[in-house]
Design a protein around this motif. Sequence first.
Motif, PDB file in Angstrom:
ATOM      1  N   ARG A  20       0.812  -1.202   0.000  1.00 17.45           N
ATOM      2  CA  ARG A  20       0.000   0.000   0.000  1.00 17.45           C
ATOM      3  C   ARG A  20       0.850   1.258   0.000  1.00 17.45           C
ATOM      4  NH1 ARG A  20      -5.291  -0.619   0.653  1.00 17.45           N
ATOM      5  NH2 ARG A  20      -6.060  -2.682   1.155  1.00 17.45           N
ATOM      6  N   HIS A  21       2.163   1.101  -0.027  1.00 18.00           N
ATOM      7  CA  HIS A  21       3.034   2.265  -0.137  1.00 18.00           C
ATOM      8  C   HIS A  21       3.412   2.455  -1.603  1.00 18.00           C
ATOM      9  CE1 HIS A  21       5.510  -1.343   0.441  1.00 18.00           C
ATOM     10  NE2 HIS A  21       6.318  -0.781  -0.441  1.00 18.00           N
ATOM     11  N   ALA A  22       3.991   3.593  -1.917  1.00 22.59           N
ATOM     12  CA  ALA A  22       4.391   3.857  -3.297  1.00 22.59           C
ATOM     13  C   ALA A  22       5.475   2.876  -3.717  1.00 22.59           C
ATOM     14  CB  ALA A  22       4.910   5.285  -3.420  1.00 22.59           C
ATOM     15  N   PRO A  23       5.366   2.318  -4.970  1.00 21.26           N
ATOM     16  CA  PRO A  23       6.399   1.388  -5.431  1.00 21.26           C
ATOM     17  C   PRO A  23       7.703   2.110  -5.702  1.00 21.26           C
ATOM     18  CG  PRO A  23       4.864   1.910  -7.197  1.00 21.26           C
ATOM     19  CD  PRO A  23       4.322   2.545  -5.961  1.00 21.26           C
ATOM     20  N   VAL A 217     -11.408  12.387  -2.734  1.00 26.36           N
ATOM     21  CA  VAL A 217     -10.286  13.056  -2.066  1.00 26.36           C
ATOM     22  C   VAL A 217      -9.160  12.059  -1.815  1.00 26.36           C
ATOM     23  CG1 VAL A 217      -9.564  14.282   0.012  1.00 26.36           C
ATOM     24  CG2 VAL A 217     -11.799  14.772  -1.012  1.00 26.36           C
ATOM     25  N   ALA A 218      -9.518  10.861  -1.361  1.00 25.50           N
ATOM     26  CA  ALA A 218      -8.505   9.829  -1.128  1.00 25.50           C
ATOM     27  C   ALA A 218      -7.855   9.398  -2.445  1.00 25.50           C
ATOM     28  CB  ALA A 218      -9.142   8.627  -0.430  1.00 25.50           C
ATOM     29  N   ARG A 219      -8.627   9.392  -3.519  1.00 21.56           N
ATOM     30  CA  ARG A 219      -8.094   9.009  -4.826  1.00 21.56           C
ATOM     31  C   ARG A 219      -7.035  10.016  -5.287  1.00 21.56           C
ATOM     32  NH1 ARG A 219     -12.797   7.841  -6.471  1.00 21.56           N
ATOM     33  NH2 ARG A 219     -13.257   9.651  -7.746  1.00 21.56           N
ATOM     34  N   GLU A 224      -1.214  11.762  -5.722  1.00 25.41           N
ATOM     35  CA  GLU A 224      -0.244  12.779  -5.314  1.00 25.41           C
ATOM     36  C   GLU A 224       0.948  12.166  -4.591  1.00 25.41           C
ATOM     37  OE1 GLU A 224      -0.236  17.024  -2.845  1.00 25.41           O
ATOM     38  OE2 GLU A 224      -2.048  15.810  -3.005  1.00 25.41           O
ATOM     39  N   THR A 225       0.683  11.140  -3.769  1.00 21.79           N
ATOM     40  CA  THR A 225       1.751  10.549  -2.956  1.00 21.79           C
ATOM     41  C   THR A 225       2.451   9.388  -3.641  1.00 21.79           C
ATOM     42  OG1 THR A 225       0.151   9.068  -1.889  1.00 21.79           O
ATOM     43  CG2 THR A 225       0.585  11.198  -0.825  1.00 21.79           C
ATOM     44  N   GLY A 226       1.970   8.955  -4.808  1.00 21.82           N
ATOM     45  CA  GLY A 226       2.580   7.830  -5.500  1.00 21.82           C
ATOM     46  C   GLY A 226       2.015   6.488  -5.102  1.00 21.82           C
ATOM     47  N   PRO A 247       5.100  17.376  -8.775  1.00 22.90           N
ATOM     48  CA  PRO A 247       6.217  16.776  -9.535  1.00 22.90           C
ATOM     49  C   PRO A 247       5.988  15.288  -9.773  1.00 22.90           C
ATOM     50  CG  PRO A 247       7.032  18.166  -7.753  1.00 22.90           C
ATOM     51  CD  PRO A 247       5.562  18.021  -7.527  1.00 22.90           C
ATOM     52  N   GLY A 248       6.341  14.838 -10.960  1.00 17.55           N
ATOM     53  CA  GLY A 248       6.243  13.413 -11.270  1.00 17.55           C
ATOM     54  C   GLY A 248       4.894  12.969 -11.794  1.00 17.55           C
TER      55      GLY A 248
END
Length: 508
Positions: A20-23, A217-219, A224-226, A247-248
């Motif tokens: 569930r974290h950004a890859p 909002v969560a989407r 935004e956070t990856g 960015p990104g």
Amino acid sequence: MMQRLLPLLIVALVAGGCPRHAPAPDAPVVTVALEGAPATLDPRFALDAYSSRILALACPGLLRIGADGNVEPALARAIEFPDNQTIRLPLRQGLRFHDGQPLDATAAARSLNALRDPAIGSPRAASFDAVSAITVDRDAVLIRLREPFAPILAALTAPLVSPSQATAEHIDVPAGAGPFRLARSQDPDEILALRLDASARNDDVDRIVFRTIADPVARVFALETGAADLAQNSVPAGELDHLRNVPGIRITQQPGWNTSYLGFNVTVSPLDDARVRRAVAAAINRERIIRVILDNTARLNGSLLPPQHWAWADTAPPGYDPALARRWLDAAGHPDPDGDGPAMRFELEYKTSTNPERLRIAEAIAADLAAVGIAVRIRSLEFGTFFDDVRNGRMQMYSLTWVGITEPDLLYYALHSASIPPAGANRGRFRDAETDRLLAAARHTLDRNRRRALYQQAQRRLAWLVPVIPLWTSDTIIVQSERLTPFVPRPDGSYAGLADLRLRGAGS
């Protein structure tokens, strides 16, 4: 935040969890943010957008919708017309379903015939009403028609499943022939896809996670956070400017294939009078709604068909003209009772879903109509209840969106008198003999130029009779991570194009 929804998982050989974290930037994993979960993984019954779009990765059909909106070969290698009541589809060689069974003409015919079988009860069966037989001709599937029927090509984009499942009472996990296969997971929020092709390049995306994030909002936060890499038409228009500065993140916008409309129940007074419906059309300031609420992510359109569609008619959308709206209302016998006073001519009920953007649009339309003397009572309902009311005629006015419009026979399905529910989607119970004649002739005409002429005549007539008001055609908006090559959307909204994604900077 995220709702706990149907647990689904698409895997190659084994099911695995999803972080569930950004890859990591070079991880061959892509996370796609969805608004809602698929209703079913049984391709014979999957008509909702979420199911259909994801299943395109695993269960392609003999034909598919191409980038230009036209039907083209998929598992078939060609489309042949021996005569105007026969279609021959020779198959590509060496195909197999995920369960190892060969995908030959016999297997493909079995899968298509299952869709026609009343014992199966597939909602796709009506699309094959003009078919007299589906048989095998050497390496090809042979479709024989009772009469010329142009929309049959769109029906032949239906997903195929293995012979072991074609007539099963229920398919829990389909065995298709696409580059990804499906399985279920214990995770309630995610669908996972693993690539089957052992020869794939090492910059291919090996795994795709479809994560249902119902809260918009969560989407946006996930993008935004990856935590999510890609979203297709699921980011609120008002959030796009913010994401453009992150960015990104890359945002692409192009003409889309989804048309929103305002529908009427034309069997109830005063909406049974076309003059009242014309008044409503003239009273709505659509340009302002597109600019203020939709952040210029849609285009005015006077037809349900998208402007880039080959059968589209250039019927100018009704301009914003409150004075004309008042004249139409006067002519229809609904004079303003007190001039500039507060009294209204009459009241209409407007049903919509609980989607915040849809509610803002309803409020804007209600304000425009109040300015010409039409009071509007907005009823916001959970989507299932709202759609059930619309389908059963329990409404006066409502708004919905036709998505992925590629086959112009949509006009027959939506507005021919033979398509009043449950037979079709003529939810407003509109009846007009000349419209019926034009739309029926168009579906039985194989010559495209002749079909175009018939559909354009029908669209011009519909623009005058106003059984629905096309509001706008939305742009296709893709929000994605720059660590990926650009995702190319399909007109039907399917996620089949995810198979072509690459990781930027990875070796080949």
